[in-house]
Write a protein that holds these residues in place. Structure first.
Motif, PDB file in Angstrom:
ATOM      1  N   GLU A 289     -17.043 -20.067 -12.380  1.00 39.26           N
ATOM      2  CA  GLU A 289     -16.910 -18.945 -13.300  1.00 39.26           C
ATOM      3  C   GLU A 289     -16.412 -17.725 -12.529  1.00 39.26           C
ATOM      4  O   GLU A 289     -17.093 -17.214 -11.639  1.00 39.26           O
ATOM      5  CB  GLU A 289     -18.232 -18.622 -13.988  1.00 39.26           C
ATOM      6  N   PHE A 290     -15.208 -17.288 -12.874  1.00 38.05           N
ATOM      7  CA  PHE A 290     -14.608 -16.110 -12.252  1.00 38.05           C
ATOM      8  C   PHE A 290     -14.932 -14.884 -13.104  1.00 38.05           C
ATOM      9  O   PHE A 290     -14.736 -14.897 -14.325  1.00 38.05           O
ATOM     10  CB  PHE A 290     -13.089 -16.274 -12.146  1.00 38.05           C
ATOM     11  N   HIS A 291     -15.406 -13.825 -12.460  1.00 41.12           N
ATOM     12  CA  HIS A 291     -15.681 -12.560 -13.134  1.00 41.12           C
ATOM     13  C   HIS A 291     -14.573 -11.578 -12.752  1.00 41.12           C
ATOM     14  O   HIS A 291     -14.402 -11.249 -11.572  1.00 41.12           O
ATOM     15  CB  HIS A 291     -17.045 -12.020 -12.712  1.00 41.12           C
ATOM     16  N   LEU A 292     -13.822 -11.132 -13.736  1.00 43.62           N
ATOM     17  CA  LEU A 292     -12.662 -10.275 -13.515  1.00 43.62           C
ATOM     18  C   LEU A 292     -12.941  -8.876 -14.029  1.00 43.62           C
ATOM     19  O   LEU A 292     -13.439  -8.702 -15.136  1.00 43.62           O
ATOM     20  CB  LEU A 292     -11.432 -10.855 -14.225  1.00 43.62           C
ATOM     21  N   HIS A 293     -12.610  -7.883 -13.216  1.00 43.85           N
ATOM     22  CA  HIS A 293     -12.781  -6.482 -13.603  1.00 43.85           C
ATOM     23  C   HIS A 293     -11.481  -5.748 -13.298  1.00 43.85           C
ATOM     24  O   HIS A 293     -11.024  -5.710 -12.151  1.00 43.85           O
ATOM     25  CB  HIS A 293     -13.942  -5.851 -12.844  1.00 43.85           C
ATOM     26  N   ARG A 294     -10.850  -5.182 -14.338  1.00 44.63           N
ATOM     27  CA  ARG A 294      -9.574  -4.491 -14.181  1.00 44.63           C
ATOM     28  C   ARG A 294      -9.755  -2.989 -14.363  1.00 44.63           C
ATOM     29  O   ARG A 294     -10.484  -2.552 -15.252  1.00 44.63           O
ATOM     30  CB  ARG A 294      -8.559  -5.006 -15.210  1.00 44.63           C
ATOM     31  N   HIS A 295      -9.063  -2.223 -13.537  1.00 47.64           N
ATOM     32  CA  HIS A 295      -9.126  -0.770 -13.657  1.00 47.64           C
ATOM     33  C   HIS A 295      -7.947  -0.151 -12.907  1.00 47.64           C
ATOM     34  O   HIS A 295      -7.235  -0.828 -12.145  1.00 47.64           O
ATOM     35  CB  HIS A 295     -10.453  -0.232 -13.097  1.00 47.64           C
ATOM     36  N   LEU A 296      -7.730   1.130 -13.149  1.00 47.72           N
ATOM     37  CA  LEU A 296      -6.695   1.882 -12.446  1.00 47.72           C
ATOM     38  C   LEU A 296      -7.328   2.605 -11.273  1.00 47.72           C
ATOM     39  O   LEU A 296      -8.412   3.188 -11.389  1.00 47.72           O
ATOM     40  CB  LEU A 296      -6.049   2.909 -13.384  1.00 47.72           C
ATOM     41  N   TYR A 297      -6.621   2.577 -10.130  1.00 47.18           N
ATOM     42  CA  TYR A 297      -7.127   3.272  -8.951  1.00 47.18           C
ATOM     43  C   TYR A 297      -5.944   3.750  -8.110  1.00 47.18           C
ATOM     44  O   TYR A 297      -5.167   2.937  -7.592  1.00 47.18           O
ATOM     45  CB  TYR A 297      -8.015   2.342  -8.125  1.00 47.18           C
ATOM     46  N   HIS A 298      -5.774   5.062  -8.016  1.00 48.49           N
ATOM     47  CA  HIS A 298      -4.735   5.660  -7.161  1.00 48.49           C
ATOM     48  C   HIS A 298      -3.362   5.038  -7.390  1.00 48.49           C
ATOM     49  O   HIS A 298      -2.712   4.560  -6.453  1.00 48.49           O
ATOM     50  CB  HIS A 298      -5.122   5.510  -5.679  1.00 48.49           C
ATOM     51  N   ASP A 299      -2.918   4.998  -8.621  1.00 48.20           N
ATOM     52  CA  ASP A 299      -1.581   4.518  -8.971  1.00 48.20           C
ATOM     53  C   ASP A 299      -1.441   2.994  -8.905  1.00 48.20           C
ATOM     54  O   ASP A 299      -0.339   2.469  -8.948  1.00 48.20           O
ATOM     55  CB  ASP A 299      -0.518   5.181  -8.078  1.00 48.20           C
ATOM     56  N   PHE A 300      -2.556   2.291  -8.782  1.00 47.62           N
ATOM     57  CA  PHE A 300      -2.525   0.826  -8.780  1.00 47.62           C
ATOM     58  C   PHE A 300      -3.319   0.283  -9.958  1.00 47.62           C
ATOM     59  O   PHE A 300      -4.362   0.832 -10.328  1.00 47.62           O
ATOM     60  CB  PHE A 300      -3.128   0.264  -7.490  1.00 47.62           C
ATOM     61  N   ILE A 301      -2.825  -0.811 -10.533  1.00 44.81           N
ATOM     62  CA  ILE A 301      -3.616  -1.613 -11.456  1.00 44.81           C
ATOM     63  C   ILE A 301      -4.364  -2.623 -10.596  1.00 44.81           C
ATOM     64  O   ILE A 301      -3.747  -3.434  -9.892  1.00 44.81           O
ATOM     65  CB  ILE A 301      -2.723  -2.328 -12.489  1.00 44.81           C
ATOM     66  N   VAL A 302      -5.686  -2.556 -10.630  1.00 40.05           N
ATOM     67  CA  VAL A 302      -6.518  -3.376  -9.750  1.00 40.05           C
ATOM     68  C   VAL A 302      -7.272  -4.412 -10.573  1.00 40.05           C
ATOM     69  O   VAL A 302      -7.831  -4.099 -11.624  1.00 40.05           O
ATOM     70  CB  VAL A 302      -7.525  -2.497  -8.970  1.00 40.05           C
ATOM     71  N   LYS A 303      -7.266  -5.645 -10.087  1.00 43.10           N
ATOM     72  CA  LYS A 303      -8.097  -6.704 -10.671  1.00 43.10           C
ATOM     73  C   LYS A 303      -9.062  -7.172  -9.584  1.00 43.10           C
ATOM     74  O   LYS A 303      -8.648  -7.719  -8.565  1.00 43.10           O
ATOM     75  CB  LYS A 303      -7.258  -7.881 -11.158  1.00 43.10           C
TER      76      LYS A 303
ATOM     77  N   GLN B 296       0.816  -1.203   0.000  1.00 38.71           N
ATOM     78  CA  GLN B 296       0.000   0.000   0.000  1.00 38.71           C
ATOM     79  C   GLN B 296       0.857   1.264   0.000  1.00 38.71           C
ATOM     80  O   GLN B 296       0.550   2.246  -0.664  1.00 38.71           O
ATOM     81  CB  GLN B 296      -0.931  -0.002   1.220  1.00 38.71           C
ATOM     82  N   HIS B 297       1.958   1.231   0.745  1.00 40.87           N
ATOM     83  CA  HIS B 297       2.813   2.410   0.877  1.00 40.87           C
ATOM     84  C   HIS B 297       4.063   2.245   0.014  1.00 40.87           C
ATOM     85  O   HIS B 297       4.759   1.234   0.105  1.00 40.87           O
ATOM     86  CB  HIS B 297       3.200   2.621   2.338  1.00 40.87           C
ATOM     87  N   GLU B 298       4.341   3.241  -0.788  1.00 41.07           N
ATOM     88  CA  GLU B 298       5.450   3.140  -1.735  1.00 41.07           C
ATOM     89  C   GLU B 298       6.788   2.931  -1.038  1.00 41.07           C
ATOM     90  O   GLU B 298       7.678   2.256  -1.564  1.00 41.07           O
ATOM     91  CB  GLU B 298       5.492   4.385  -2.620  1.00 41.07           C
ATOM     92  N   SER B 299       6.945   3.494   0.152  1.00 40.16           N
ATOM     93  CA  SER B 299       8.202   3.342   0.888  1.00 40.16           C
ATOM     94  C   SER B 299       8.518   1.874   1.176  1.00 40.16           C
ATOM     95  O   SER B 299       9.690   1.493   1.291  1.00 40.16           O
ATOM     96  CB  SER B 299       8.141   4.120   2.207  1.00 40.16           C
ATOM     97  N   GLU B 300       7.472   1.043   1.266  1.00 40.19           N
ATOM     98  CA  GLU B 300       7.683  -0.384   1.546  1.00 40.19           C
ATOM     99  C   GLU B 300       8.389  -1.075   0.382  1.00 40.19           C
ATOM    100  O   GLU B 300       9.115  -2.058   0.589  1.00 40.19           O
ATOM    101  CB  GLU B 300       6.350  -1.061   1.842  1.00 40.19           C
ATOM    102  N   ASN B 301       8.178  -0.593  -0.837  1.00 39.80           N
ATOM    103  CA  ASN B 301       8.888  -1.157  -1.982  1.00 39.80           C
ATOM    104  C   ASN B 301      10.394  -0.940  -1.846  1.00 39.80           C
ATOM    105  O   ASN B 301      11.195  -1.837  -2.139  1.00 39.80           O
ATOM    106  CB  ASN B 301       8.393  -0.525  -3.284  1.00 39.80           C
ATOM    107  N   VAL B 302      10.770   0.244  -1.421  1.00 36.27           N
ATOM    108  CA  VAL B 302      12.194   0.550  -1.238  1.00 36.27           C
ATOM    109  C   VAL B 302      12.769  -0.268  -0.092  1.00 36.27           C
ATOM    110  O   VAL B 302      13.891  -0.794  -0.188  1.00 36.27           O
ATOM    111  CB  VAL B 302      12.394   2.059  -0.996  1.00 36.27           C
TER     112      VAL B 302
ATOM    113  N   THR C   7       0.734  -2.401 -20.468  1.00 32.02           N
ATOM    114  CA  THR C   7      -0.352  -3.041 -19.719  1.00 32.02           C
ATOM    115  C   THR C   7      -1.513  -2.077 -19.513  1.00 32.02           C
ATOM    116  O   THR C   7      -2.681  -2.433 -19.720  1.00 32.02           O
ATOM    117  CB  THR C   7       0.165  -3.540 -18.359  1.00 32.02           C
ATOM    118  N   VAL C   8      -1.218  -0.845 -19.124  1.00 35.15           N
ATOM    119  CA  VAL C   8      -2.272   0.147 -18.890  1.00 35.15           C
ATOM    120  C   VAL C   8      -2.968   0.496 -20.200  1.00 35.15           C
ATOM    121  O   VAL C   8      -4.196   0.612 -20.259  1.00 35.15           O
ATOM    122  CB  VAL C   8      -1.689   1.404 -18.217  1.00 35.15           C
TER     123      VAL C   8
END
Length: 248
Positions: free
Chosen positions: A171-185, A123-129, A155-156
């Motif tokens: 049957e899995f229903h998948l919905h992809r979208h962008l939200y606050h700098d995240f690619i969400v599925k 969730q927090h970008e600092s965690e990636n670093v 991808t975007v």
């Protein structure tokens, strides 16, 4: 809200779910092994080099690397996945539950592999670093790290908003979208006993330039960027992947 009431992170529940493995049961093992073969030809690890598979899942890549003659440790946050991987453990192949945001309790390693978009979940970008710094600390001087991530630009641009997928009679229903700098599925489905379930996958939409900032902060030098599993040169518009080769 008290700490005890904080919602669990999406990956800590979804990756431990049997439905995660059901949805992705058809992942191409031959393609994965060909990718690892190409990496090994490029990197030339010495026999019995110490390798870390960071975010190893059930260990399919760790097992294959071990079969090529290397000493491999696989770590993953999912206790369920590590329990499954432990069935393949042997003298030169070890698995343990570990959160990459915490310092690694093992090492040092000659090579670290982070494969198939197993980064950018936090969730927090600092965690990636923090995660990258922990990985760098576990590398020997001169050691190399491979990060395999989706090519965010493409991808975007080509994001498929809605998809239905049948797997194991569900049957899995998948919905992809962008939200606050995240690619969400978003993943919705009904279990065989009629329960409606909802899960999400979130990966930060990291550009190559953002990764380069991370690498600088983690003390890792970018050696090369490949664009696919055949290790052809990276092209921002056309490549499906960003495969970073880093050196400590």
């Amino acid at each position: 809200m008290s700490p005890a009431a904080v919602e669990p992170e999406w990956f800590s529940t979804w990756f431990d779910s049997p439905y995660y493995h059901l949805l992705y049961h058809d992942r191409d093992q031959a393609e994965a092994q060909a990718f690892i073969d190409a990496l090994l030809r490029y990197l030339h690890p010495k026999p019995m080099a110490q390798l870390l598979d960071l975010a190893c899942g059930k260990g399919r890549h760790s097992i294959y690397l071990s079969e090529q003659g290397y000493s491999v440790t696989g770590v993953d946050l999912s206790a369920e996945s590590i329990a499954a991987a432990q069935a393949s453990a042997q003298e030169h192949l070890h698995f343990r539950v570990h959160d990459m945001r915490e310092p690694l309790p093992c090492g040092p390693f000659d090579f670290i592999f982070n494969l198939f978009t197993s980064f950018g979940y936090f969730q927090h970008e600092s965690e990636n670093v923090v995660a990258l710094r922990n990985a760098a600390a576990a590398l020997r001087p001169g050691g190399k790290m491979v990060i395999d991530f989706l090519n965010t630009e493409r991808t975007v641009r080509e994001l498929v908003a809605h998809e239905h997928k049948l797997a194991g009679g569900i049957e899995f229903h998948l919905h992809r979208h962008l939200y606050h700098d995240f690619i969400v599925k978003e993943i919705d489905f009904q279990t065989p006993d009629g329960e409606q379930l909802h899960y999400e996958e979130r990966v930060r939409a990291l550009s190559k330039e953002r990764f380069e900032e991370y690498f600088l902060m983690a003390g890792l030098r970018l050696v090369e960027v490949f664009g696919d599993y055949r290790l052809t040169p990276y092209d921002e518009q056309a490549s499906p992947r960003m495969i970073f080769i880093l050196k400590k």
